[in-house]
Motif scaffolding. Structure first.
Motif, short mmCIF file in Angstrom:
data_model
loop_
_atom_site.label_atom_id
_atom_site.label_comp_id
_atom_site.label_asym_id
_atom_site.label_seq_id
_atom_site.Cartn_x
_atom_site.Cartn_y
_atom_site.Cartn_z
N ILE A 7 0.84 -1.20 0.00
CA ILE A 7 0.00 0.00 0.00
C ILE A 7 0.87 1.25 0.00
N ILE A 8 1.95 1.17 -0.73
CA ILE A 8 2.86 2.31 -0.81
C ILE A 8 2.09 3.55 -1.25
N LYS A 9 2.20 4.61 -0.46
CA LYS A 9 1.48 5.83 -0.78
C LYS A 9 2.41 6.92 -1.27
N LEU A 10 3.66 6.60 -1.48
CA LEU A 10 4.60 7.61 -1.95
C LEU A 10 4.29 7.96 -3.38
N LYS A 11 4.22 9.26 -3.68
CA LYS A 11 3.86 9.64 -5.04
C LYS A 11 4.94 9.25 -6.03
N ASP A 183 9.92 1.20 16.59
CA ASP A 183 10.55 2.46 16.19
C ASP A 183 9.59 3.43 15.50
N PHE A 184 8.52 2.91 14.89
CA PHE A 184 7.58 3.77 14.17
C PHE A 184 6.14 3.42 14.55
N PRO A 185 5.82 3.48 15.84
CA PRO A 185 4.51 3.01 16.32
C PRO A 185 3.32 3.78 15.78
N LYS A 186 3.53 5.02 15.35
CA LYS A 186 2.42 5.84 14.88
C LYS A 186 2.27 5.83 13.36
N SER A 187 3.12 5.09 12.68
CA SER A 187 3.06 5.05 11.21
C SER A 187 2.01 4.06 10.74
N VAL A 188 1.57 4.25 9.50
CA VAL A 188 0.62 3.31 8.91
C VAL A 188 1.24 1.92 8.79
N TRP A 189 2.57 1.89 8.70
CA TRP A 189 3.27 0.62 8.55
C TRP A 189 3.26 -0.18 9.85
N ALA A 190 3.13 0.49 10.97
CA ALA A 190 3.01 -0.21 12.25
C ALA A 190 1.71 -1.00 12.29
N LYS A 191 0.65 -0.39 11.80
CA LYS A 191 -0.64 -1.08 11.74
C LYS A 191 -0.56 -2.30 10.82
N SER A 192 0.11 -2.14 9.67
CA SER A 192 0.27 -3.25 8.73
C SER A 192 1.13 -4.35 9.33
N ALA A 193 2.20 -3.95 10.04
CA ALA A 193 3.08 -4.93 10.67
C ALA A 193 2.36 -5.71 11.75
N LYS A 194 1.53 -5.03 12.52
CA LYS A 194 0.76 -5.70 13.57
C LYS A 194 -0.17 -6.74 12.97
N GLY A 195 -0.80 -6.38 11.85
CA GLY A 195 -1.68 -7.33 11.18
C GLY A 195 -0.91 -8.52 10.61
N ALA A 196 0.27 -8.25 10.07
CA ALA A 196 1.08 -9.31 9.48
C ALA A 196 1.53 -10.32 10.54
N LEU A 197 1.85 -9.81 11.72
CA LEU A 197 2.32 -10.70 12.80
C LEU A 197 1.24 -11.68 13.24
N LYS A 198 -0.02 -11.31 13.09
CA LYS A 198 -1.11 -12.18 13.50
C LYS A 198 -1.20 -13.44 12.63
N PHE A 199 -0.72 -13.32 11.41
CA PHE A 199 -0.88 -14.42 10.46
C PHE A 199 0.42 -15.14 10.12
N ILE A 200 1.54 -14.63 10.60
CA ILE A 200 2.81 -15.24 10.23
C ILE A 200 2.89 -16.66 10.79
N GLY A 201 3.36 -17.58 10.00
CA GLY A 201 3.49 -18.97 10.41
C GLY A 201 2.23 -19.79 10.23
N LYS A 202 1.14 -19.16 9.80
CA LYS A 202 -0.12 -19.88 9.62
C LYS A 202 -0.31 -20.26 8.16
N SER A 203 -1.02 -21.35 7.96
CA SER A 203 -1.31 -21.80 6.60
C SER A 203 -2.41 -20.92 6.01
N ASP A 204 -2.60 -21.00 4.70
CA ASP A 204 -3.65 -20.23 4.05
C ASP A 204 -5.02 -20.59 4.62
N GLU A 205 -5.23 -21.89 4.90
CA GLU A 205 -6.50 -22.33 5.45
C GLU A 205 -6.76 -21.73 6.82
N GLU A 206 -5.72 -21.68 7.64
CA GLU A 206 -5.85 -21.09 8.98
C GLU A 206 -6.15 -19.60 8.90
N ILE A 207 -5.53 -18.94 7.96
CA ILE A 207 -5.75 -17.51 7.79
C ILE A 207 -7.18 -17.25 7.34
#
Length: 214
Positions: A7-11, A183-207
């Motif tokens: 979701i790169i928002k850089l112009k 290091d960047f808790p208020k960035s949009v990338w922190a929200k994306s990273a938090k979401g990614a951590l919830k699914f890491i290591g899980k199979s597609d079916e589990e996700i």
């Protein structure tokens, strides 16, 4: 492992959603700044990681060095071609990566240099060359600590590690996601990273099951 959308928002670094890359994988070296010394030779030989992840070992520099203005113009021109094209041929792909990398190397003090490292990584990933993408993203992260979009580069690199079909290193992915949160808790990338951590290591079916429960 599921691939999260970029979701790169850089112009400067948006690529068209319908851009279909049909390029062949190629090997390319990313130049490292530094003079040749006994210490650098030892590090180079011991690291053979600096043979750029085993495969990225082709020189991309011009035989005649240009000035920064010329390198920037070449990078802008290749960037424009990519943005306008519905399909990009191999010649265009190779030239774009060469122009982006030359500009970010020779004009490393330019404010756009780290952005063009991210661009290089995006193109490299699109042509299924994650090792090259890893190299330029690491350079962006390490050489530009004050770059305002550093967390974007970190997230892109974490995604490369997160994918089995790419770098496939969940440990490094988790480490980068956590660094973004720290290091960047208020960035949009922190929200994306938090979401990614919830699914890491899980199979597609589990996700899928987890998403259906929401």
């Amino acid at each position: 492992m599921v691939k999260f959308p970029l979701i790169i928002k850089l112009k400067f670094i948006m690529l068209r959603d319908n851009l279909k890359f049909i390029w062949l994988v190629f090997s390319v070296i990313f130049l490292v700044i530094g003079c040749t010394s006994p210490q650098s030779k030892i590090a180079d030989e011991s690291g053979k990681r600096d043979s750029i992840k085993t495969e990225v070992v082709k020189s991309i520099t011009d035989s005649v060095k240009l000035d920064c203005t010329a390198y920037k113009q070449l990078a802008f021109k290749s960037d424009s071609i990519l943005l306008e094209a519905l399909e990009v041929n191999m010649i265009q792909a190779n030239k774009a990566i060469k122009d982006f990398t030359n500009f970010s190397y020779y004009c490393h003090t330019d404010s756009l240099a780290p952005i063009y490292l991210i661009k290089t990584a995006q193109v490299a990933r699109s042509i299924n060359n994650p090792k090259q993408a890893e190299v330029v993203l690491e350079r962006c992260i390490n050489n530009y600590p004050l770059f305002k979009d550093k967390p974007a580069a970190m997230f892109l690199l974490a995604q490369l590690y997160d994918e089995q079909g790419e770098l496939n290193n969940e440990g490094k992915a988790v480490e980068l996601y956590n660094e973004i949160l720290r290091d960047f808790p208020k960035s949009v990338w922190a929200k994306s990273a938090k979401g990614a951590l919830k699914f890491i290591g899980k199979s597609d079916e589990e996700i899928i099951r987890a998403l259906n429960k929401r």
